[in-house]
Design a protein around this motif. Structure first.
Motif, PDB file in Angstrom:
ATOM      1  N   THR A  92       0.825  -1.204   0.000  1.00 60.94           N
ATOM      2  CA  THR A  92       0.000   0.000   0.000  1.00 60.94           C
ATOM      3  C   THR A  92       0.863   1.260   0.000  1.00 60.94           C
ATOM      4  N   GLN A  93       0.496   2.203  -0.878  1.00 58.18           N
ATOM      5  CA  GLN A  93       1.147   3.500  -0.938  1.00 58.18           C
ATOM      6  C   GLN A  93       0.213   4.523  -0.274  1.00 58.18           C
ATOM      7  N   LEU A  94       0.645   5.063   0.856  1.00 60.30           N
ATOM      8  CA  LEU A  94      -0.178   5.977   1.652  1.00 60.30           C
ATOM      9  C   LEU A  94       0.306   7.409   1.505  1.00 60.30           C
ATOM     10  N   LEU A  95      -0.640   8.321   1.336  1.00 61.44           N
ATOM     11  CA  LEU A  95      -0.360   9.754   1.442  1.00 61.44           C
ATOM     12  C   LEU A  95      -1.070  10.269   2.683  1.00 61.44           C
ATOM     13  N   ASP A  96      -0.291  10.720   3.654  1.00 62.30           N
ATOM     14  CA  ASP A  96      -0.821  11.227   4.920  1.00 62.30           C
ATOM     15  C   ASP A  96      -0.688  12.744   4.920  1.00 62.30           C
ATOM     16  N   VAL A  97      -1.775  13.440   4.538  1.00 62.15           N
ATOM     17  CA  VAL A  97      -1.760  14.898   4.405  1.00 62.15           C
ATOM     18  C   VAL A  97      -2.014  15.543   5.762  1.00 62.15           C
ATOM     19  N   ALA A  98      -1.347  16.684   5.987  1.00 59.62           N
ATOM     20  CA  ALA A  98      -1.355  17.325   7.296  1.00 59.62           C
ATOM     21  C   ALA A  98      -0.866  16.328   8.342  1.00 59.62           C
ATOM     22  N   GLY A  99       0.084  15.481   7.907  1.00 51.78           N
ATOM     23  CA  GLY A  99       0.566  14.386   8.746  1.00 51.78           C
ATOM     24  C   GLY A  99       1.424  14.824   9.899  1.00 51.78           C
ATOM     25  N   GLY A 100       1.907  16.068   9.856  1.00 51.54           N
ATOM     26  CA  GLY A 100       2.593  16.671  10.985  1.00 51.54           C
ATOM     27  C   GLY A 100       3.633  15.803  11.643  1.00 51.54           C
ATOM     28  N   THR A 101       3.339  15.376  12.838  1.00 57.99           N
ATOM     29  CA  THR A 101       4.328  14.644  13.635  1.00 57.99           C
ATOM     30  C   THR A 101       4.285  13.128  13.414  1.00 57.99           C
ATOM     31  N   GLY A 102       3.550  12.670  12.413  1.00 55.87           N
ATOM     32  CA  GLY A 102       3.687  11.293  11.960  1.00 55.87           C
ATOM     33  C   GLY A 102       2.832  10.240  12.623  1.00 55.87           C
ATOM     34  N   ASP A 103       1.924  10.604  13.504  1.00 59.36           N
ATOM     35  CA  ASP A 103       1.174   9.600  14.267  1.00 59.36           C
ATOM     36  C   ASP A 103       0.470   8.574  13.387  1.00 59.36           C
ATOM     37  N   VAL A 104      -0.229   9.024  12.360  1.00 57.58           N
ATOM     38  CA  VAL A 104      -0.978   8.104  11.502  1.00 57.58           C
ATOM     39  C   VAL A 104      -0.028   7.230  10.701  1.00 57.58           C
ATOM     40  N   SER A 105       1.029   7.822  10.142  1.00 55.89           N
ATOM     41  CA  SER A 105       1.967   7.055   9.324  1.00 55.89           C
ATOM     42  C   SER A 105       2.732   6.033  10.152  1.00 55.89           C
ATOM     43  N   PHE A 106       3.095   6.385  11.378  1.00 52.88           N
ATOM     44  CA  PHE A 106       3.782   5.420  12.240  1.00 52.88           C
ATOM     45  C   PHE A 106       2.888   4.216  12.505  1.00 52.88           C
ATOM     46  N   ARG A 107       1.616   4.479  12.729  1.00 56.12           N
ATOM     47  CA  ARG A 107       0.676   3.385  12.960  1.00 56.12           C
ATOM     48  C   ARG A 107       0.504   2.537  11.702  1.00 56.12           C
ATOM     49  N   PHE A 108       0.511   3.178  10.552  1.00 59.55           N
ATOM     50  CA  PHE A 108       0.454   2.466   9.279  1.00 59.55           C
ATOM     51  C   PHE A 108       1.645   1.512   9.150  1.00 59.55           C
ATOM     52  N   ILE A 109       2.853   2.002   9.444  1.00 59.58           N
ATOM     53  CA  ILE A 109       4.058   1.169   9.376  1.00 59.58           C
ATOM     54  C   ILE A 109       3.949   0.004  10.351  1.00 59.58           C
ATOM     55  N   ASN A 110       3.478   0.284  11.565  1.00 55.69           N
ATOM     56  CA  ASN A 110       3.326  -0.775  12.571  1.00 55.69           C
ATOM     57  C   ASN A 110       2.359  -1.858  12.088  1.00 55.69           C
ATOM     58  N   TYR A 111       1.280  -1.433  11.453  1.00 49.99           N
ATOM     59  CA  TYR A 111       0.275  -2.382  10.971  1.00 49.99           C
ATOM     60  C   TYR A 111       0.869  -3.275   9.889  1.00 49.99           C
ATOM     61  N   ILE A 154       4.443  11.549   4.208  1.00 52.07           N
ATOM     62  CA  ILE A 154       3.853  12.510   5.133  1.00 52.07           C
ATOM     63  C   ILE A 154       3.994  13.892   4.520  1.00 52.07           C
ATOM     64  N   CYS A 155       2.872  14.511   4.230  1.00 57.88           N
ATOM     65  CA  CYS A 155       2.852  15.822   3.575  1.00 57.88           C
ATOM     66  C   CYS A 155       2.210  16.843   4.508  1.00 57.88           C
ATOM     67  N   ASP A 156       2.914  17.920   4.765  1.00 54.73           N
ATOM     68  CA  ASP A 156       2.400  18.958   5.645  1.00 54.73           C
ATOM     69  C   ASP A 156       2.898  20.306   5.141  1.00 54.73           C
ATOM     70  N   ILE A 157       2.036  21.313   5.217  1.00 56.04           N
ATOM     71  CA  ILE A 157       2.423  22.635   4.748  1.00 56.04           C
ATOM     72  C   ILE A 157       3.384  23.322   5.711  1.00 56.04           C
ATOM     73  N   ASN A 158       3.385  22.851   6.970  1.00 53.89           N
ATOM     74  CA  ASN A 158       4.169  23.508   8.005  1.00 53.89           C
ATOM     75  C   ASN A 158       5.509  22.812   8.207  1.00 53.89           C
TER      76      ASN A 158
END
Length: 312
Positions: A92-111, A154-158
């Motif tokens: 799976t190729q995930l785009l995590d927008v406004a991903g900021g500090t990575g919480d969702v993407s880290f969980r994706f990797i763990n899964y 992980i894509c974030d404007i900030n």
């Protein structure tokens, strides 16, 4: 007298969607006058973008601590639920927008790692005559592998949020399967049909034009790709709603001042939640962006909801 009644009934049945779209276009026209909302304030579109950027630049270093404090840690359960609902598969190729500090993407990797481990154990169990050395060698080879092709961007404007996220990923040992990109949700720096899943958690209410962000989500997803949005929403329990309002306006800004030294940013965050469309209205916006099979699940009585849609 019968003809007008029949005509009106037919118009109501056939034109409700056009009326809704017309209302949205009217709203967009008003916004094109370069005025929008920043919390409960009316500001120019340019000013909102700048203010939102400064809010997250200000809170970046204390973002995770404040999330735990404000939600009593429940935000972790919400994000866990999001990933379980996603059910990503190897590759799976995930785009995590406004991903900021990575919480969702880290969980994706763990899964994905957990899936890989299960597949590997199942493979070993199917081979009855393996020796200890065979198993040891297999584990050694497994450790050299990848995430079976899975990757999260992980894509974030900030940029300050991305900086904090990168530092956090190193501290937690996430050395593979992640990329960090500075980008605007309304104008993503990616090619068409690139990703399998698009997630945005607690970010879409901060964009100036939600409809543009949804259109961009649709553009970068592959056919069959999935849109998932975790966002604060409208509480469905009246008693809880009153308690939630009291907590939000009387406690959260105080926590922001005590923990982060920043009252105004957290006052804005509370106000921005109240300006975000309720569940059914947001569902219609996702459908208008071209997504199908759009559904939503309320978590914690609607304090947050997870909206899901597919690009068919």
């Amino acid at each position: 007298m019968t003809a007008p009644v029949h005509s009106a009934g037919r118009w109501c049945l056939a034109s409700w969607r056009s009326v809704r779209l017309g209302y949205q276009r009217l709203h967009q026209t008003q916004a094109s006058g370069r005025e929008t909302h920043f919390g409960f304030q009316t500001v120019s579109e340019e000013e909102k973008g700048e203010r939102v950027y400064h809010v997250f630049e200000s809170v970046a270093k204390n973002y995770d601590v404040m999330n735990d404090s404000m939600s009593l840690g429940i935000h972790r359960l919400w994000k866990d639920w999001l990933i379980r609902h996603m059910k990503p598969t190897p590759g799976t190729q995930l785009l995590d927008v406004a991903g900021g500090t990575g919480d969702v993407s880290f969980r994706f990797i763990n899964y994905i790692r957990a899936q890989r481990e299960k597949l590997y154990r199942d493979k070993l169990d199917s081979q009855e005559t393996l020796s200890w050395s065979d198993i040891s060698k297999s584990y050694s080879n497994k450790d050299q592998g990848s995430l079976m092709g899975s990757h999260a961007v992980i894509c974030d404007i900030n940029k300050e949020m991305l900086k904090v996220g990168k530092e956090k990923s190193l501290q937690l040992g996430y050395s593979e399967g992640l990329s960090w990109v500075a980008g605007d949700a309304e104008e993503l720096p990616f090619a068409d049909e690139k990703f399998d899943v698009y997630t945005i958690a607690f970010g879409i209410r901060n964009v100036t034009h939600i409809d543009k962000a949804l259109e961009e989500a649709h553009r970068v997803l592959k056919p069959g790709g999935r849109f998932l949005c975790l966002e604060f929403s409208q509480v469905t329990n009246p008693l809880l709603a009153r308690l939630y309002d009291l907590y939000s306006f009387q406690v959260i800004p105080v926590l922001g001042q005590v923990i982060a030294g920043d009252w105004k940013s957290y006052q804005y965050l509370v106000e921005s939640i109240r300006r975000f469309p309720p569940q059914e209205e947001f569902k219609e916006m996702i459908e208008d962006a071209g997504f199908f099979k759009v559904t939503y699940h309320n978590l914690t009585s609607g304090v947050v909801s997870v909206h899901s849609g597919f690009k068919l």
